[in-house]
Scaffold this motif. Structure first.
Motif: not given
Length: 468
Positions: A411-421
């Protein structure tokens, strides 16, 4: 002339000797008059009897239609009197119910019921007045009562009885409709006496507990004042619901019970409370002394931090020694005030002051501990920064696996903060290069990355749990 025997119960007349004489013997004139008088008394008495029954306050008995009308009128009068008595009794009994409802219930339905009863009362008064007028208008005991007068009396008394019966039926219907309101009122009334008694017993128990506390040498002036304030409330309870209303009396009884029980509980706990305050005074005093010693050790820690690490690693700790010393001094001042309050048995003041002391010492403890913790953390990361990096990367990979579980794309809403991390961690690692790396910035960044990852993992699990 032969003398005849006298009648029974009449004066005896001397009989003539046998055989009878042919000529009557001569009697003195006085004796003859006496004989005539004795013989005539029964006859005169018999003649006087009818006159005695006809006069002297007795009724002359008439036969025929007049006496029949008199009897019917008297029967109508008796029936009307019975109806009047039954209606009056029913009204009196129902008035008690209505007054009960009025004292208990202030709802619109209850007020309407009271108004309806007042209107019925006016109707009852009118019917009763008609009945009384009919009774007063006809004297059925008159000797010269004519048949027409008796007939009129019967008609008017019958009409009065019918009016009374009609109003009685209206009253009975009203009483039937009043049943639910009366049941509710009686239920509330049944609560009144136990509630008032509980309030009285609670006040008595509070008074006994207060006496026991004072007997042990403890002051309880504030509790005594609170208990004394409940005195007027007890007076109002004793005045009853008739004066103050049932809902208000029930609420007052419950409030008095609650407040009296609170006073009793505090009075019973007073010896334990005094001992607890004494213990806290000793404990907090010891803790303040220990913090004074520890605060003196902050300066050497800061010196080492300044010598080995960049300013960013220790600059926020510069004020810790001064702040710790000031906090300890303030805590000791509050402790002295708490001891005074304890000596004066101002329990609430002493408790509040001790809470302030604890907060001051907690803050000082955290500040003093922060310097030592900072040095240990910086020593650890300086020695082996890769350990912190791996710890953070593991948390990111674990979150990524969870995000991909059962999916081809996350899900983009999960993938985006993980990529930022991931990107944030890489920047933190790059910041360690150079002659004077900012290890504290590195530690704060890796900690922030792990918090972000933890938040994403929590969201994924909550969403999947809700979907199941």
């Amino acid at each position: 002339m032969t003398a005849t025997p006298s009648q029974p119960n009449s004066p005896m007349v001397p009989c003539a000797p046998h055989p009878p004489r042919l000529t009557a013997p001569r009697r003195p004139p006085g004796a003859l008059r006496d004989a005539v008088t004795l013989i005539g008394l029964p006859l005169l008495a018999a003649l006087a009897l009818p006159a005695a029954f006809a006069g002297g306050g007795t009724r002359r008995w008439f036969g025929g239609r007049a006496e029949s009308q008199r009897a019917e009128a008297q029967a109508a009068k008796d029936a009307a009197a019975a109806a009047f008595y039954e209606l009056d009794t029913a009204q009196r009994e129902l008035r008690i119910s209505v007054e009960t409802i009025a004292a208990v219930d202030s709802s619109p339905a209850a007020r309407q019921a009271v108004e309806q009863f007042a209107a019925l009362g006016r109707t009852i008064d009118a019917a009763s007045h008609h009945y009384i007028e009919a009774v007063d208008a006809h004297d059925l005991d008159r000797d010269d009562l004519e048949a027409s007068a008796a007939a009129r009396a019967r008609t008017e008394l019958t009409r009065a009885k019918d009016d009374l019966d009609r109003v009685r039926r209206d009253l009975d219907r009203y009483a039937a409709d009043l049943g639910p309101l009366l049941g509710k009122a009686e239920t509330q009334l049944a609560r009144l006496a136990p509630a008032v008694e509980r309030a009285r017993q609670a006040l008595l128990a509070a008074s006994d507990a207060l006496d026991a506390a004072r007997g042990s040498g403890l002051g309880a002036d504030d509790l005594a004042a609170r208990l004394a304030a409940l005195g007027p409330e007890l007076t109002r309870l004793n005045e009853g619901a008739g004066r103050h209303g049932l809902p208000q009396t029930l609420e007052r009884a419950e409030r008095v019970t609650r407040e009296a029980e609170a006073v009793r509980a505090e009075a019973e706990r007073l010896p334990e409370r005094a001992a607890e305050i004494d213990r806290r005074l000793v404990t907090l005093r010891t803790r303040a002394q220990a913090l004074t010693t520890r605060a003196g050790q902050v300066e050497p820690v800061l010196s080492e931090l300044r010598r080995r690490f960049t300013a960013a690693c220790w600059q926020d700790l510069q004020q810790v020694p001064d702040q710790a010393a000031a906090s300890v001094r303030q805590a000791e001042q509050k402790l002295a005030e708490a001891r005074t309050a304890r000596a004066e048995q101002r329990w609430a003041d002493a408790t509040g002051l001790l809470s302030t002391v604890r907060e001051l010492l907690n803050g000082t403890d955290e500040a003093v501990s922060a310097a030592g913790d900072r040095l240990r953390q910086l020593n650890a990361v300086q020695k082996d920064p890769e350990r912190e990096v791996e710890r953070t990367r593991f948390a990111i990979r674990d979150a990524q696996r969870l995000a991909m579980a059962g999916r081809t794309t996350p899900e983009p809403r999960h993938a985006r903060p993980l990529d930022d991390a991931v990107a944030r961690l890489e920047r933190a690692v790059a910041g360690l290069e150079g002659r004077h790396p900012d290890y504290w910035h590195f530690l704060t960044e890796t900690d922030a990355v792990r918090r972000t990852v933890t938040r994403v993992v929590t969201e994924i699990r909550e969403e999947r749990g809700a979907g199941q």
